[in-house]
Scaffold this motif. Structure first.
Motif, PDB file in Angstrom:
ATOM      1  N   PHE A  39       2.067  30.876 -14.546  1.00  0.00           N
ATOM      2  CA  PHE A  39       2.195  32.240 -15.041  1.00  0.00           C
ATOM      3  C   PHE A  39       1.615  32.308 -16.446  1.00  0.00           C
ATOM      4  CE2 PHE A  39       5.340  35.692 -16.600  1.00  0.00           C
ATOM      5  CZ  PHE A  39       4.437  36.707 -16.304  1.00  0.00           C
ATOM      6  N   GLY A  40       0.394  32.780 -16.531  1.00  0.00           N
ATOM      7  CA  GLY A  40      -0.275  32.903 -17.808  1.00  0.00           C
ATOM      8  C   GLY A  40      -0.007  34.255 -18.440  1.00  0.00           C
ATOM      9  N   SER A  41       0.257  34.224 -19.732  1.00  0.00           N
ATOM     10  CA  SER A  41       0.530  35.458 -20.470  1.00  0.00           C
ATOM     11  C   SER A  41       0.373  35.161 -21.949  1.00  0.00           C
ATOM     12  CB  SER A  41       1.949  35.936 -20.177  1.00  0.00           C
ATOM     13  OG  SER A  41       2.270  37.077 -20.945  1.00  0.00           O
ATOM     14  N   ALA A  42       0.239  36.192 -22.744  1.00  0.00           N
ATOM     15  CA  ALA A  42       0.244  35.997 -24.195  1.00  0.00           C
ATOM     16  C   ALA A  42       1.658  35.600 -24.652  1.00  0.00           C
ATOM     17  CB  ALA A  42      -0.208  37.265 -24.904  1.00  0.00           C
ATOM     18  N   PHE A  43       2.683  36.100 -23.941  1.00  0.00           N
ATOM     19  CA  PHE A  43       4.075  35.890 -24.352  1.00  0.00           C
ATOM     20  C   PHE A  43       4.202  36.201 -25.839  1.00  0.00           C
ATOM     21  CE2 PHE A  43       3.760  33.060 -20.612  1.00  0.00           C
ATOM     22  CZ  PHE A  43       4.782  33.594 -19.846  1.00  0.00           C
ATOM     23  N   ASN A  44       3.800  37.429 -26.173  1.00  0.00           N
ATOM     24  CA  ASN A  44       3.669  37.828 -27.574  1.00  0.00           C
ATOM     25  C   ASN A  44       4.582  38.992 -27.935  1.00  0.00           C
ATOM     26  OD1 ASN A  44       2.408  37.740 -30.159  1.00  0.00           O
ATOM     27  ND2 ASN A  44       1.016  39.372 -29.565  1.00  0.00           N
ATOM     28  N   PRO A  45       5.895  38.856 -27.821  1.00  0.00           N
ATOM     29  CA  PRO A  45       6.743  37.734 -27.415  1.00  0.00           C
ATOM     30  C   PRO A  45       7.211  37.880 -25.960  1.00  0.00           C
ATOM     31  CG  PRO A  45       8.094  39.373 -28.495  1.00  0.00           C
ATOM     32  CD  PRO A  45       6.673  39.915 -28.479  1.00  0.00           C
ATOM     33  N   PRO A  46       7.973  36.888 -25.454  1.00  0.00           N
ATOM     34  CA  PRO A  46       8.538  36.999 -24.101  1.00  0.00           C
ATOM     35  C   PRO A  46       9.510  38.185 -24.028  1.00  0.00           C
ATOM     36  CG  PRO A  46       8.820  34.763 -24.974  1.00  0.00           C
ATOM     37  CD  PRO A  46       8.335  35.624 -26.102  1.00  0.00           C
ATOM     38  N   SER A  47       9.459  38.906 -22.911  1.00  0.00           N
ATOM     39  CA  SER A  47      10.288  40.111 -22.747  1.00  0.00           C
ATOM     40  C   SER A  47      11.081  40.036 -21.443  1.00  0.00           C
ATOM     41  CB  SER A  47       9.378  41.344 -22.700  1.00  0.00           C
ATOM     42  OG  SER A  47       8.648  41.355 -21.480  1.00  0.00           O
ATOM     43  N   ILE A  48      11.967  41.013 -21.267  1.00  0.00           N
ATOM     44  CA  ILE A  48      12.684  41.050 -19.985  1.00  0.00           C
ATOM     45  C   ILE A  48      11.747  41.488 -18.855  1.00  0.00           C
ATOM     46  CG2 ILE A  48      14.986  41.262 -20.988  1.00  0.00           C
ATOM     47  CD1 ILE A  48      14.919  44.238 -20.219  1.00  0.00           C
ATOM     48  N   GLY A  49      10.606  42.049 -19.192  1.00  0.00           N
ATOM     49  CA  GLY A  49       9.568  42.292 -18.183  1.00  0.00           C
ATOM     50  C   GLY A  49       9.062  40.970 -17.635  1.00  0.00           C
ATOM     51  N   HIS A  50       8.806  40.005 -18.519  1.00  0.00           N
ATOM     52  CA  HIS A  50       8.421  38.657 -18.077  1.00  0.00           C
ATOM     53  C   HIS A  50       9.543  38.056 -17.224  1.00  0.00           C
ATOM     54  CE1 HIS A  50       5.798  38.673 -21.849  1.00  0.00           C
ATOM     55  NE2 HIS A  50       4.934  38.420 -20.878  1.00  0.00           N
ATOM     56  N   ARG A  51      10.779  38.235 -17.686  1.00  0.00           N
ATOM     57  CA  ARG A  51      11.918  37.686 -16.942  1.00  0.00           C
ATOM     58  C   ARG A  51      11.940  38.224 -15.521  1.00  0.00           C
ATOM     59  NH1 ARG A  51      17.641  39.562 -18.822  1.00  0.00           N
ATOM     60  NH2 ARG A  51      16.999  41.358 -17.604  1.00  0.00           N
ATOM     61  N   SER A  52      11.668  39.511 -15.352  1.00  0.00           N
ATOM     62  CA  SER A  52      11.723  40.096 -14.011  1.00  0.00           C
ATOM     63  C   SER A  52      10.666  39.496 -13.086  1.00  0.00           C
ATOM     64  CB  SER A  52      11.597  41.627 -14.082  1.00  0.00           C
ATOM     65  OG  SER A  52      10.286  42.026 -14.454  1.00  0.00           O
ATOM     66  N   VAL A  53       9.531  39.081 -13.641  1.00  0.00           N
ATOM     67  CA  VAL A  53       8.514  38.386 -12.838  1.00  0.00           C
ATOM     68  C   VAL A  53       9.015  36.988 -12.492  1.00  0.00           C
ATOM     69  CG1 VAL A  53       6.182  37.393 -12.870  1.00  0.00           C
ATOM     70  CG2 VAL A  53       6.572  39.699 -13.781  1.00  0.00           C
ATOM     71  N   LEU A  54       9.507  36.270 -13.476  1.00  0.00           N
ATOM     72  CA  LEU A  54       9.946  34.885 -13.269  1.00  0.00           C
ATOM     73  C   LEU A  54      11.088  34.780 -12.266  1.00  0.00           C
ATOM     74  CD1 LEU A  54       9.721  33.761 -16.975  1.00  0.00           C
ATOM     75  CD2 LEU A  54       8.200  33.075 -15.094  1.00  0.00           C
ATOM     76  N   GLU A  55      11.971  35.758 -12.265  1.00  0.00           N
ATOM     77  CA  GLU A  55      13.093  35.740 -11.322  1.00  0.00           C
ATOM     78  C   GLU A  55      12.630  35.858  -9.876  1.00  0.00           C
ATOM     79  OE1 GLU A  55      15.485  38.854 -13.042  1.00  0.00           O
ATOM     80  OE2 GLU A  55      16.654  37.424 -14.234  1.00  0.00           O
ATOM     81  N   SER A  56      11.420  36.369  -9.664  1.00  0.00           N
ATOM     82  CA  SER A  56      10.915  36.495  -8.300  1.00  0.00           C
ATOM     83  C   SER A  56      10.091  35.275  -7.868  1.00  0.00           C
ATOM     84  CB  SER A  56      10.078  37.774  -8.163  1.00  0.00           C
ATOM     85  OG  SER A  56       8.914  37.682  -8.947  1.00  0.00           O
ATOM     86  N   LEU A  57      10.071  34.228  -8.701  1.00  0.00           N
ATOM     87  CA  LEU A  57       9.282  33.039  -8.378  1.00  0.00           C
ATOM     88  C   LEU A  57      10.155  31.838  -8.015  1.00  0.00           C
ATOM     89  CD1 LEU A  57       6.597  33.329 -11.234  1.00  0.00           C
ATOM     90  CD2 LEU A  57       6.447  34.145  -8.858  1.00  0.00           C
ATOM     91  N   GLY A  58      11.350  32.112  -7.530  1.00  0.00           N
ATOM     92  CA  GLY A  58      12.299  31.047  -7.188  1.00  0.00           C
ATOM     93  C   GLY A  58      11.856  30.159  -6.044  1.00  0.00           C
ATOM     94  N   HIS A  59      10.904  30.611  -5.242  1.00  0.00           N
ATOM     95  CA  HIS A  59      10.436  29.809  -4.107  1.00  0.00           C
ATOM     96  C   HIS A  59       9.440  28.722  -4.524  1.00  0.00           C
ATOM     97  CE1 HIS A  59       7.720  33.216  -4.574  1.00  0.00           C
ATOM     98  NE2 HIS A  59       6.792  32.550  -3.919  1.00  0.00           N
TER      99      HIS A  59
END
Length: 171
Positions: free
Chosen positions: A7-27
């Motif tokens: 998951f590439g991103s600027a993470f400038n800074p990390p947000s709960i938007g990023h969190r919502s993507v990461l939570e869907s990558l549990g597989h």
């Protein structure tokens, strides 16, 4: 075969938007959070070491067992190139993890610009590409703007990230 999401991103800074993507990558067995060392289209970003620190705090807050910060762009970066391409990152990661099945995960903003990526067609041939929209519409821009306006960001990012941002007066 290990399934790795990148998951590439600027993470400038990390947000709960990023969190919502990461939570869907549990597989995926492993999910690499890959901060860009330099933005391909010249966007201003907080210094790389600070964003890595924020990602580490973000990972701690999320407590998802498959998340890891991946700083391979730092190894690949050369000043003359100004940015590290996704193709270079995926090639280097495939060399490092030859038995892994890599999936490049991007948010909707990058998905619409994917044809502009260096070697986009080769990326699609060699690796999986997954567009993963945010389920929560909070962007890093929202956090930066709130900080500039001296507003609370507690509802926009995680606790540790919020603390680091406010204590260090980033942005």
């Amino acid at each position: 075969m290990t399934k790795i999401a990148v998951f590439g991103s600027a993470f400038n800074p990390p947000s709960i938007g990023h969190r919502s993507v990461l939570e869907s990558l549990g597989h995926f067995e492993r999910v690499f959070l890959l901060p860009s060392i330099a933005h391909a289209w010249g966007k201003e970003m907080l210094d790389f070491p600070h964003r890595v620190e924020l990602i580490q705090a973000f990972i701690e807050d999320l407590s998802l067992p498959n998340l890891e910060c991946c700083t391979i762009e730092q190894e690949l970066f050369q000043e003359s190139a100004q940015a590290v391409t996704t193709f270079a990152v995926l090639s280097a990661l495939q060399d490092k993890y030859p038995e892994a099945e890599l999936t490049f995960v991007m948010g909707p903003d990058n998905f619409f610009n994917f044809s502009k990526f260096y070697n986009a067609q080769e990326i699609v041939k060699r690796w999986n590409v997954m567009a993963c929209p945010e389920k929560v519409a909070v962007r890093s821009t929202d956090i930066r703007l709130a900080l500039q306006q001296k507003q609370s960001i507690k509802h926009l990012t995680t606790e540790r990230v919020c603390t680091i941002l406010t204590e260090n007066q980033y942005y």
